[in-house]
Scaffold this motif. Structure first.
Motif, mmCIF file in Angstrom:
data_model
loop_
_atom_site.group_PDB
_atom_site.id
_atom_site.type_symbol
_atom_site.label_atom_id
_atom_site.label_comp_id
_atom_site.label_asym_id
_atom_site.label_seq_id
_atom_site.Cartn_x
_atom_site.Cartn_y
_atom_site.Cartn_z
ATOM 1 N N SER A 112 97.516 56.994 -14.224
ATOM 2 C CA SER A 112 96.436 57.021 -13.238
ATOM 3 C C SER A 112 95.031 57.193 -13.828
ATOM 4 C CB SER A 112 96.685 58.100 -12.182
ATOM 5 O OG SER A 112 96.786 59.382 -12.761
ATOM 6 N N PRO A 113 94.822 57.991 -14.891
ATOM 7 C CA PRO A 113 93.446 58.089 -15.415
ATOM 8 C C PRO A 113 92.868 56.744 -15.837
ATOM 9 C CG PRO A 113 94.788 59.883 -16.271
ATOM 10 C CD PRO A 113 95.730 58.944 -15.580
ATOM 11 N N GLY A 114 93.677 55.920 -16.501
ATOM 12 C CA GLY A 114 93.193 54.606 -16.921
ATOM 13 C C GLY A 114 92.965 53.667 -15.755
ATOM 14 N N ILE A 115 93.804 53.767 -14.727
ATOM 15 C CA ILE A 115 93.640 52.915 -13.544
ATOM 16 C C ILE A 115 92.377 53.306 -12.781
ATOM 17 C CG2 ILE A 115 94.656 52.314 -11.316
ATOM 18 C CD1 ILE A 115 97.414 52.614 -12.645
ATOM 19 N N HIS A 119 88.823 50.917 -12.233
ATOM 20 C CA HIS A 119 88.067 50.680 -10.997
ATOM 21 C C HIS A 119 86.600 51.115 -11.166
ATOM 22 C CE1 HIS A 119 92.140 50.475 -9.265
ATOM 23 N NE2 HIS A 119 91.599 49.837 -8.239
ATOM 24 N N ALA A 120 86.412 52.275 -11.777
ATOM 25 C CA ALA A 120 85.063 52.803 -11.958
ATOM 26 C C ALA A 120 84.220 51.887 -12.846
ATOM 27 C CB ALA A 120 85.126 54.201 -12.556
ATOM 28 N N ALA A 121 84.864 51.265 -13.832
ATOM 29 C CA ALA A 121 84.137 50.366 -14.727
ATOM 30 C C ALA A 121 83.564 49.160 -13.995
ATOM 31 C CB ALA A 121 85.055 49.898 -15.856
ATOM 32 N N GLY A 123 82.419 49.457 -10.965
ATOM 33 C CA GLY A 123 81.373 49.938 -10.077
ATOM 34 C C GLY A 123 81.818 50.617 -8.802
ATOM 35 N N PHE A 124 83.111 50.882 -8.636
ATOM 36 C CA PHE A 124 83.509 51.600 -7.423
ATOM 37 C C PHE A 124 84.596 52.632 -7.757
ATOM 38 C CE2 PHE A 124 86.160 47.875 -7.665
ATOM 39 C CZ PHE A 124 87.392 48.230 -7.158
ATOM 40 N N PRO A 125 84.433 53.846 -7.238
ATOM 41 C CA PRO A 125 85.372 54.924 -7.546
ATOM 42 C C PRO A 125 86.577 54.913 -6.619
ATOM 43 C CG PRO A 125 83.585 55.777 -6.225
ATOM 44 C CD PRO A 125 83.289 54.310 -6.454
ATOM 45 N N VAL A 126 87.737 55.225 -7.172
ATOM 46 C CA VAL A 126 88.943 55.410 -6.368
ATOM 47 C C VAL A 126 89.530 56.772 -6.701
ATOM 48 C CG1 VAL A 126 89.430 52.939 -6.318
ATOM 49 C CG2 VAL A 126 90.526 54.373 -8.051
ATOM 50 N N SER A 127 90.383 57.246 -5.821
ATOM 51 C CA SER A 127 91.065 58.512 -6.060
ATOM 52 C C SER A 127 92.545 58.322 -5.809
ATOM 53 C CB SER A 127 90.511 59.607 -5.141
ATOM 54 O OG SER A 127 90.652 59.231 -3.776
ATOM 55 N N LEU A 128 93.338 59.195 -6.411
ATOM 56 C CA LEU A 128 94.783 59.157 -6.226
ATOM 57 C C LEU A 128 95.137 60.012 -5.026
ATOM 58 C CD1 LEU A 128 97.494 58.164 -7.329
ATOM 59 C CD2 LEU A 128 97.554 60.214 -8.784
ATOM 60 N N ARG A 129 95.793 59.407 -4.051
ATOM 61 C CA ARG A 129 96.134 60.105 -2.819
ATOM 62 C C ARG A 129 97.643 60.360 -2.764
ATOM 63 N NH1 ARG A 129 94.256 59.801 2.896
ATOM 64 N NH2 ARG A 129 92.631 58.357 2.266
ATOM 65 N N ASP A 130 98.001 61.638 -2.566
ATOM 66 C CA ASP A 130 99.396 62.031 -2.353
ATOM 67 C C ASP A 130 100.339 61.547 -3.454
ATOM 68 O OD1 ASP A 130 98.595 63.283 -0.071
ATOM 69 O OD2 ASP A 130 99.265 61.713 1.293
ATOM 70 N N HIS A 131 99.829 61.458 -4.676
ATOM 71 C CA HIS A 131 100.652 61.118 -5.840
ATOM 72 C C HIS A 131 101.372 59.782 -5.692
ATOM 73 C CE1 HIS A 131 99.944 65.251 -7.044
ATOM 74 N NE2 HIS A 131 100.442 65.667 -5.896
ATOM 75 N N GLN A 132 100.778 58.824 -4.936
ATOM 76 C CA GLN A 132 101.478 57.559 -4.768
ATOM 77 C C GLN A 132 100.565 56.357 -4.573
ATOM 78 O OE1 GLN A 132 103.205 56.992 -0.615
ATOM 79 N NE2 GLN A 132 103.074 59.218 -0.678
ATOM 80 N N TRP A 211 91.179 47.274 -18.411
ATOM 81 C CA TRP A 211 92.245 48.284 -18.396
ATOM 82 C C TRP A 211 92.787 48.531 -19.804
ATOM 83 C CZ3 TRP A 211 97.719 47.787 -15.792
ATOM 84 C CH2 TRP A 211 98.291 49.057 -15.696
ATOM 85 N N GLN A 212 92.941 47.470 -20.591
ATOM 86 C CA GLN A 212 93.402 47.634 -21.967
ATOM 87 C C GLN A 212 92.443 48.504 -22.775
ATOM 88 O OE1 GLN A 212 93.985 43.272 -22.646
ATOM 89 N NE2 GLN A 212 95.923 43.892 -23.545
ATOM 90 N N GLU A 213 91.157 48.291 -22.591
ATOM 91 C CA GLU A 213 90.180 49.117 -23.299
ATOM 92 C C GLU A 213 90.266 50.576 -22.865
ATOM 93 O OE1 GLU A 213 88.309 48.200 -25.900
ATOM 94 O OE2 GLU A 213 89.504 46.355 -25.714
ATOM 95 N N GLU A 214 90.500 50.799 -21.584
ATOM 96 C CA GLU A 214 90.650 52.167 -21.094
ATOM 97 C C GLU A 214 91.907 52.819 -21.656
ATOM 98 O OE1 GLU A 214 88.531 53.939 -19.601
ATOM 99 O OE2 GLU A 214 87.077 52.388 -19.061
ATOM 100 N N LEU A 215 92.978 52.051 -21.792
ATOM 101 C CA LEU A 215 94.206 52.582 -22.378
ATOM 102 C C LEU A 215 93.979 52.980 -23.835
ATOM 103 C CD1 LEU A 215 96.747 50.048 -20.858
ATOM 104 C CD2 LEU A 215 96.710 52.508 -20.419
#
Length: 341
Positions: A112-115, A119-121, A123-132, A211-215
């Motif tokens: 999840s941190p890389g995912i 998204h943030a890269a 230009g828009f932030p996302v959050s993890l909801r309810d572990h799913q 995503w590869q760069e974030e990984l």
């Protein structure tokens, strides 16, 4: 000195529906416990994917699926009914149980941190909801399912780059045309895609590159690879059971469907009337029914699950019939996810 973990990365071009699901099953079956984790990324033809514990006869309208010509696959992973489109960037993460990652749901903590950073890269932030699932401004923009296959924990998910849920709404089992129409509206408010958020189109290749760069940034050493001869042969030889359209299994969400995490649409009919309920974040989003006047529908919107105000309103509007419809509403409404056996 601690060595950086190696991640074997396999990217497939656009594949058929059964090829997509055969690929991660073949990888899971052939992986040895000591093998490095695998990230499989692929795009696939449009299809409906049933969760491992779901029943086609309960979740889908067989005749509509046939008339629409939609492909339906029952995957080996958990979760609910999913609509996949060619624009979706699908991923499957396979890893042996180890350390603090002992069950399938733990894999999301790893990825999840890389995912989120990807998204943030853009230009828009996302959050993890309810572990799913991943959420943007309260709407689902990605979700996951998981299972243990062979020696591997497997996590599956998608970047929803584009999406049109009309086929999904037409194919699901629905107790009425009104339910189906409301489902379309509910999904429009509960889900979103990158196409809606971004000012310009973004390709799957561009998203995967970021995503590869974030990984890499989070410590992975990426080993770009393809399927081995043995893996390809196992994938090609995969034998899928035909869908069971006859068994009377129960629906994953009784009398309805999940729109997103903590949001559900349900409907039930009795000899003396019907009731439809949309719940969202432990509150009543909307209440409709043969005995429910429009004034009650309006007055009850947004009321919390607990408390007496809703019951008082029903008593005021429905009089002698209030207790019956209150009990039916309490039995029909779904407020949160429940484990499925």
């Amino acid at each position: 000195m601690t060595r950086s973990p190696v991640l074997r990365v396999i990217q497939l071009k656009k594949v058929a529906a059964l090829e997509l699901h055969s690929a991660y099953v073949a990888l899971a079956e052939l992986r040895a416990p000591e093998d490095p984790p695998i990230l499989l990324v692929a795009q696939a033809e449009a299809h409906l994917s049933l969760g491992a514990s779901q029943w086609a006869s309960a979740e889908l309208d067989r005749h509509r699926c046939q008339s629409l010509g939609v492909t339906v696959v029952q995957r080996s992973l958990g979760g609910g009914l999913v609509w996949l489109e060619p624009a979706h960037l699908n991923y499957f993460f396979l890893q042996s149980p180890q350390g603090n990652c002992r069950c399938p749901k733990d894999l999301l903590r790893v990825l999840s941190p890389g995912i989120i950073a990807t998204h943030a890269a853009f230009g828009f932030p996302v959050s993890l909801r309810d572990h799913q699932e991943f959420s943007y401004q309260g709407r689902r923009i990605g979700s996951t399912g998981a299972a243990t296959l062979g020696h591997s924990l497997v996590l599956a998910g998608s970047f929803l780059l584009e999406g049109d849920w009309d086929t999904f709404c037409q194919a699901v089992a629905a107790p009425s045309d009104g339910f189906r129409a409301q489902l379309a509206l509910g999904l429009e408010e509960s889900l979103c895609t990158w196409q809606e958020v971004m000012a310009r189109p973004v390709s799957a290749e561009a998203v995967f590159a970021v995503w590869q760069e974030e990984l890499k940034r989070t410590g992975w050493v990426l080993l770009e690879d393809g399927l081995s001869v043995q893996e390809q042969e196992r994938m090609d030889a995969m034998d899928w059971e035909p869908l069971d359209w006859e068994s009377s299994g129960r629906r994953r969400v009784a009398h309805g469907i999940k729109l997103r995490s903590r949001a559900f649409l349900t409907e039930r009919h009795w000899d003396d009337g019907w009731l439809r309920i949309w719940t969202e974040d432990h509150r009543l989003r909307a209440l409709w029914g043969s005995a429910i006047p429009a004034e009650l529908t309006l007055a009850s919107a947004g009321l919390a699950r607990d408390g007496t105000l809703l019951q008082d309103l029903m008593q005021g509007y429905l009089g002698k019939g209030a207790q019956l419809w209150w009990e039916r509403m309490q039995a029909l409404a779904v407020w949160s996810d429940v484990p499925i056996g």
